[in-house]
Design a protein around this motif. Structure first.
Motif, PDB file in Angstrom:
ATOM      1  N   THR A 513       0.829  -1.198   0.000  1.00  0.00           N
ATOM      2  CA  THR A 513       0.000   0.000   0.000  1.00  0.00           C
ATOM      3  C   THR A 513       0.865   1.250   0.000  1.00  0.00           C
ATOM      4  O   THR A 513       1.822   1.363   0.767  1.00  0.00           O
ATOM      5  N   SER A 515       0.751   5.695  -0.223  1.00  0.00           N
ATOM      6  CA  SER A 515      -0.041   6.910  -0.069  1.00  0.00           C
ATOM      7  C   SER A 515       0.727   8.088  -0.649  1.00  0.00           C
ATOM      8  O   SER A 515       1.845   7.924  -1.163  1.00  0.00           O
ATOM      9  N   ARG A 531      -5.559   9.702  -0.696  1.00  0.00           N
ATOM     10  CA  ARG A 531      -5.602   8.588  -1.645  1.00  0.00           C
ATOM     11  C   ARG A 531      -4.539   7.550  -1.320  1.00  0.00           C
ATOM     12  O   ARG A 531      -3.401   7.890  -0.972  1.00  0.00           O
ATOM     13  N   THR A 532      -4.899   6.290  -1.430  1.00  0.00           N
ATOM     14  CA  THR A 532      -3.929   5.195  -1.348  1.00  0.00           C
ATOM     15  C   THR A 532      -4.095   4.304  -2.573  1.00  0.00           C
ATOM     16  O   THR A 532      -5.169   4.234  -3.167  1.00  0.00           O
ATOM     17  N   ASP A 549     -14.454   2.117  -2.918  1.00  0.00           N
ATOM     18  CA  ASP A 549     -14.030   3.501  -2.813  1.00  0.00           C
ATOM     19  C   ASP A 549     -12.884   3.746  -3.785  1.00  0.00           C
ATOM     20  O   ASP A 549     -11.812   3.144  -3.660  1.00  0.00           O
ATOM     21  N   GLU A 551     -10.765   5.972  -4.008  1.00  0.00           N
ATOM     22  CA  GLU A 551      -9.572   6.571  -3.428  1.00  0.00           C
ATOM     23  C   GLU A 551      -8.812   5.619  -2.505  1.00  0.00           C
ATOM     24  O   GLU A 551      -7.793   5.993  -1.933  1.00  0.00           O
ATOM     25  N   SER A 552      -9.314   4.393  -2.380  1.00  0.00           N
ATOM     26  CA  SER A 552      -8.711   3.453  -1.437  1.00  0.00           C
ATOM     27  C   SER A 552      -8.003   2.298  -2.144  1.00  0.00           C
ATOM     28  O   SER A 552      -8.530   1.708  -3.095  1.00  0.00           O
ATOM     29  N   GLU A 554      -7.760  -0.561  -1.075  1.00  0.00           N
ATOM     30  CA  GLU A 554      -8.518  -1.789  -0.854  1.00  0.00           C
ATOM     31  C   GLU A 554      -9.465  -2.096  -1.999  1.00  0.00           C
ATOM     32  O   GLU A 554      -9.993  -3.216  -2.098  1.00  0.00           O
TER      33      GLU A 554
END
Length: 559
Positions: A513, A515, A531-532, A549, A551-552, A554
């Protein structure tokens, strides 16, 4: 091999063996920092110049900082040379060692804190309790102030200094560092790591090939393992950019680069399943994007790319060629990160005051190409104008011969002393057989070293291991990122922890992950500041799941 070279290699091997033998017979109790001297540290060939305890801060633990010198000599150019280095030894040592590989032309001893790369400036190896080593790579960057901007590379007139810069400093310091650790703490390091970006990444690639099992793991960013070839590209770039309006500094404006970035996003943004102003599927984009489709028609100038500037960019992204059309370096990937200020800082320097307002790569790169990578070395003047003139006059088509040449006392070509010995057919057999692990990351919009060149190297390595190179080397592309960090990218990521887990526990890294690093203000306007994204090991790509999402991280999977 000449008798001189044979004697030199024998002496180096003898010194390394003596150091390692002494390490096994060294002290059994920890030294007191204030009492560390050349005599009490007792490392063959090392002269301690200072040793002082440093109090703990919010960022760093208490540690003993030792400045020292080794390999002192007079060069064939009549100048004094030595390897100057710093070893920082934390009071609460975690039992491991990090060799901090520095960047650029080296020439100074950066503080041995062990930055763990990416856009996060606070994460350091020293902060985690590692013993950390940093050096100047065997030369001083300000040895001749009268040489002006060219002075940092004048060590290139001494062939031995070239070798130390290329590979010998790491060979000499690796056993020295381990003996220092042993003699200071009374114990050997359990694990040894190498960490560096840019030329520091090159140092690591060379060490993995030359030193084999001396290191357990490497974290390397934007590795310039073909640095002399990239310097030839630089000369071509300056010539092409100068052709636009006679001034590299104003050749491509921020508006120009934003137009190209917008064109890339228009063609490629949705290829990963989501329009998010980030091109995750780099390979698919190269097959899709054609800048000719975004060139201004005759009579139009708005929201399109100037035809002349498009042709210049096509030449840059194709890479330099010799007289027969053969590649002298690499091609490059089109990516929206061309909008990043770091891209401009290195290649164009539009509006950024630095060294007579010339692009940084035009100054640092010109002095290095002339005096370190060209054989025999060429003399250049002290001003920014002198260095840019050298690049404008450089014979690009003949560049391959110059960086592969040997001449007189210069027994090694630039490609021989700067690159891994197996660069064209990478195997790193001893490193692989010893259980070593390597993680490489590279910004897709790196303006100095081509991401495509790193991919080509990895593909050759993977072919040599029948598709299983990922068992000991992982490559992580970072879409949008410029050189080592920055650009419209999620450039804050912790790959060092993944490397350690892989080396010490066998946990093979997968998706990581990332960012937006604090201080990176270059995100596009439609990005959330939190955001990630997932960074996926090559050749996997982060693909949107279609419902989560946007911006995620995940909401993305590596496919």
């Amino acid at each position: 091999m000449s008798s001189f070279a044979s004697q030199r290699r024998f002496a180096l091997a003898t010194l390394s063996a003596a150091i390692l033998t002494a390490a096994s017979q060294g002290a059994s109790a920890q030294l007191v920092c204030n009492e560390v001297t050349t005599e009490t540290l007792n490392v063959i060939g090392v002269r301690v110049t200072s040793a002082q305890p440093v109090a703990a801060t919010d960022a760093l633990p208490a540690y003993c900082s030792i400045d020292a010198v080794t390999a002192e000599r007079v060069g064939l150019d009549g100048k004094d040379y030595a390897v100057r280095f710093q070893m920082n030894l934390p009071d609460d040592w975690n039992g491991d060692f990090v060799h901090q590989f520095n960047g650029g032309l080296d020439g100074s001893v950066s503080a041995a804190t062990g930055p763990l790369l990416g856009g996060n400036r606070e994460r350091t190896a020293l902060g985690l309790g590692y013993a950390v080593l940093s050096s100047d790579a065997g030369h001083s960057g300000n040895a001749n102030p009268q040489a002006g901007l060219a002075g940092a590379a004048q060590f290139g007139f001494d062939p031995e200094a070239r070798s130390y810069y290329g590979y010998k400093t790491v060979e000499v310091l690796t056993p020295i560092a381990k003996q220092m650790i042993h003699n200071f703490y009374g114990n050997d390091p359990h694990y040894s790591y190498g960490v560096g970006c840019s030329n520091g990444g090159r140092h690591g690639m060379v060490a993995a090939s030359r030193l084999g099992d001396a290191y357990d793991g490497f974290l390397l960013g934007a590795p310039g393992f073909n640095l002399p070839k990239a310097a030839v590209q630089l000369a071509m770039d300056v010539q092409l950019l100068d052709s636009i309006n006679g001034d590299v500094r104003t050749s491509l404006t921020q508006e120009d680069r934003l137009l190209v970035a917008s064109a890339v996003l228009h063609a490629c943004d949705s290829l990963d399943g989501l329009e998010d102003s980030l091109v995750s599927d780099t390979a698919a984009c190269q097959a899709t994007f054609n800048i000719d489709n975004y060139v201004c028609p005759v009579g139009e100038t708005e929201n399109c790319v100037d035809p002349q500037k498009a042709e210049v960019l096509k030449g840059i992204y194709a890479g330099p060629k010799d007289r027969k059309g053969g590649s002298l370096y690499s091609d490059w990937s089109w990516d929206a990160g061309i909008a990043g200020s770091n891209w401009s800082f290195w290649r164009v320097n539009s509006g950024v005051p630095f060294w007579d307002n010339y692009p940084l790569i035009g100054i640092m790169g010109a002095s290095g190409l002339a005096q370190v990578f060209e054989t025999p070395p060429a003399s250049v003047g002290p001003t920014g104008d002198d260095l840019v003139d050298y690049l404008l006059d450089f014979d690009v088509e003949n560049g391959g011969r110059l960086i592969n040449a040997r001449h007189g006392k210069f027994h090694e070509s630039a490609m021989a002393f700067m690159t891994p010995p197996d660069v064209d057919n990478p195997k790193m057999k001893k490193f692989q057989r010893g259980g070593g692990k390597m993680i490489i990351f590279h910004g897709v919009s790196d303006p100095i070293f081509s991401y495509n060149d790193t991919v080509s190297w990895y593909n050759r390595l993977d072919e040599n291991y029948k598709g299983e190179a990922n068992h000991f080397v992982k490559l992580y592309p970072v879409p949008g990122m410029n050189h080592c960090s920055g650009g419209p990218a999620t450039d804050d990521f912790d790959l060092f922890t993944r490397l350690v887990d892989w080396v010490e526990s066998g946990d093979e890294p997968q998706a990581v992950t990332a960012s937006i690093a604090e201080g990176n203000g270059e995100r596009f306007s439609d990005w959330s500041p939190v955001r990630t994204r997932k960074l996926c090991p090559y050749p996997q790509v982060a693909v949107y799941d279609g419902s989560g999402d946007p911006e995620s991280a995940e909401s993305f999977t590596c496919q």
